[in-house]
Motif scaffolding. Structure first.
Motif: not given
Length: 481
Positions: A148-153, A215-217, A10-13
């Protein structure tokens, strides 16, 4: 086939990169905008710390100082887009911010030797350094943000502009009154820039594949959603210049960003002068009134962000419809309030402040509406698009004061100011109409990696990943691990 359910942590690099960009924008805006408070402290030491040198600069000389940053800023926008595609975002952005920090650190020394002329010179150099940064930011977001997260980030990172605006006013004022005086404003700005460079050097990476901490995921989630080719990160994709300059959606984006900058520069630079001359309000000497619109802008940026997430998650609007809706709110409401401010009397000062705060606050929707649209149109060439757009847009804050100077001969002449506000309102209205007609959030055909190698490229516009929500069905590439 079942849908991809593993989307990494949910929170990553990718969120670390967005945070770094947020801090980057905040830092460079503090260095860019602290000049307003610095000049006041240098020319009126009694209002801050009288233990430091005071200079007798004319209003014309002050105006040269205020505008000098953009003399350099306009020349490296396009260069920044080219450099980050050739050498990578990490190194180009590092040296851009580091150079800006060096300029901040040297500012008091330059002023001591050459006063306002030297101040202009160091501001030009700072503009040259910061000019490469925003093209890098858009390229970095394109490389790290799953569609899918481009707008948010993108919206989260760009809220650093509002944070930088507010911080520049409050921090600079407190520093100027402290024991380190007005030179401390530059030293603190430099320290923030150098501190950011250290964090960027440790945690940043040109893309998810090159990150040491991912991470790999999360790596699989980002790379698979971006639909890269096997050798995407190893080659420089040729830029389809002719297709870009003849693209209706890109030209519409350029027009709408120019109109947005004209309206915002009118709100930022001219309304305080109008309120002082016509309404008898000294906005510049009141830190609260000066910062209030930008505080509202900062708060509203998160309101827009949350609303956008809800609308996109529930499939209530497509990304294109969301962009156009938010941009319409961000343009047309300020267009109406600008005209309204021009008809207020001296006994309606509170209403004038409210309208100005609403105008600037609502205008924050332009970030989601059109500012990050370069990434929608072409993730592969986002830095080039941003470099072109920002080069053209930077002309606007240079031209706007000149137009106002031609129209307004007396600061207390309401009729002359109404012309200024009507021009800004009309440009905001027309600019958004152009975006409504020709703008889109769909990735363009010329963004394809093999566009220039295909003899007869298809002219149909393919749906963006934002619109369809589909990923690819392949397993993660072994060469990326």
């Amino acid at each position: 086939m079942s849908a991809e359910t593993n989307k990494g942590p949910v929170l990553g690099m990718r969120h670390v990169q967005a945070l770094l960009i947020f801090l980057n924008i905040t830092t460079i805006f503090i260095g860019r905008l602290n000049v307003g408070v610095s000049v006041v402290a240098m020319t009126n030491a009694e209002t801050t710390n009288p233990d430091f040198p005071e200079y007798d600069w004319t209003e014309a000389e002050k105006s040269y100082i205020f505008s000098s940053f953009f003399w350099g800023y306009i020349f490296t926008q396009f260069l920044g887009g080219y450099l980050c595609k050739s050498f990578g975002v990490k190194s180009v952005m590092f040296w851009g911010v580091f150079g800006s920090g060096v300029c901040s650190a040297l500012t008091p020394l330059f002023i001591g030797f050459g006063e306002w002329k030297a101040y202009c010179g160091i501001r030009v150099l700072m503009g040259l350094a910061q000019g490469v940064i925003f093209p890098c930011i858009h390229q970095h977001l394109a490389k790290w943000s799953p569609p899918a997260e481009r707008n948010r980030l993108g919206a989260l990172s760009h809220s650093g502009m509002e944070c930088g605006n507010v911080s520049a006013m409050f921090l600079s004022g407190m520093i100027a009154k402290s024991a380190i005086g007005w030179p401390g404003i530059s030293y603190v700005s430099a320290g923030l820039a150098f501190a950011w460079c250290a964090f960027w050097f440790i945690f940043a990476a040109n893309n998810a594949v090159e990150s040491r901490y991912i991470g790999e995921a999360e790596l699989h989630y980002i790379e698979s959603s971006l639909k890269h080719s096997e050798n995407h990160h190893k080659t420089v994709i040729p830029v389809p210049w002719m297709a870009i300059f003849t693209s209706a959606p890109f030209l519409a984006l350029t027009v709408v960003r120019c109109c947005a900058t004209w309206g915002l520069s009118t709100l930022q630079a001219q309304i305080p002068t109008y309120m002082n001359g016509v309404l008898g309000m000294d906005m510049k000497s009141n830190a609260f009134f000066s910062a209030l619109p930008f505080l509202a802008m900062w708060i509203m940026s998160y309101v827009y962000l949350i609303t956008a997430d809800v609308l996109l998650a529930g499939n209530r609007l497509s990304l294109t419809a969301l962009r156009k809706t938010f941009n319409s709110l961000a343009f047309w409401i300020p267009s109406a309030t600008l005209i309204g401010i021009g008809f207020l009397d001296m006994d309606q000062k509170n209403l004038a402040i409210a309208l100005m705060t609403i105008s600037v606050g609502v205008n924050s929707g332009a970030t989601i509406g059109s500012s990050i649209n370069t990434i929608d149109l072409s993730p592969n060439h986002a830095s080039i698009l941003m470099g072109i757009v920002n080069t053209v847009v930077t002309v606007v804050p240079i031209v706007t004061p000149l137009v106002v100077g031609v129209i307004v001969h007396e600061d207390n002449n309401r009729a002359e100011w109404q012309i200024v506000f009507i021009i800004a309102a009309v440009l905001l209205f027309i600019g958004n109409c152009v975006f409504l007609c020709f703008g889109t959030a769909v990735s363009q055909p010329w963004d394809a990696e093999d566009y220039l190698t295909v003899k007869e490229p298809k002219l149909t516009i393919t749906p963006s990943i934002h619109e369809t929500g589909k990923g690819i069905d392949g397993s993660p590439k072994k060469s990326l691990m």
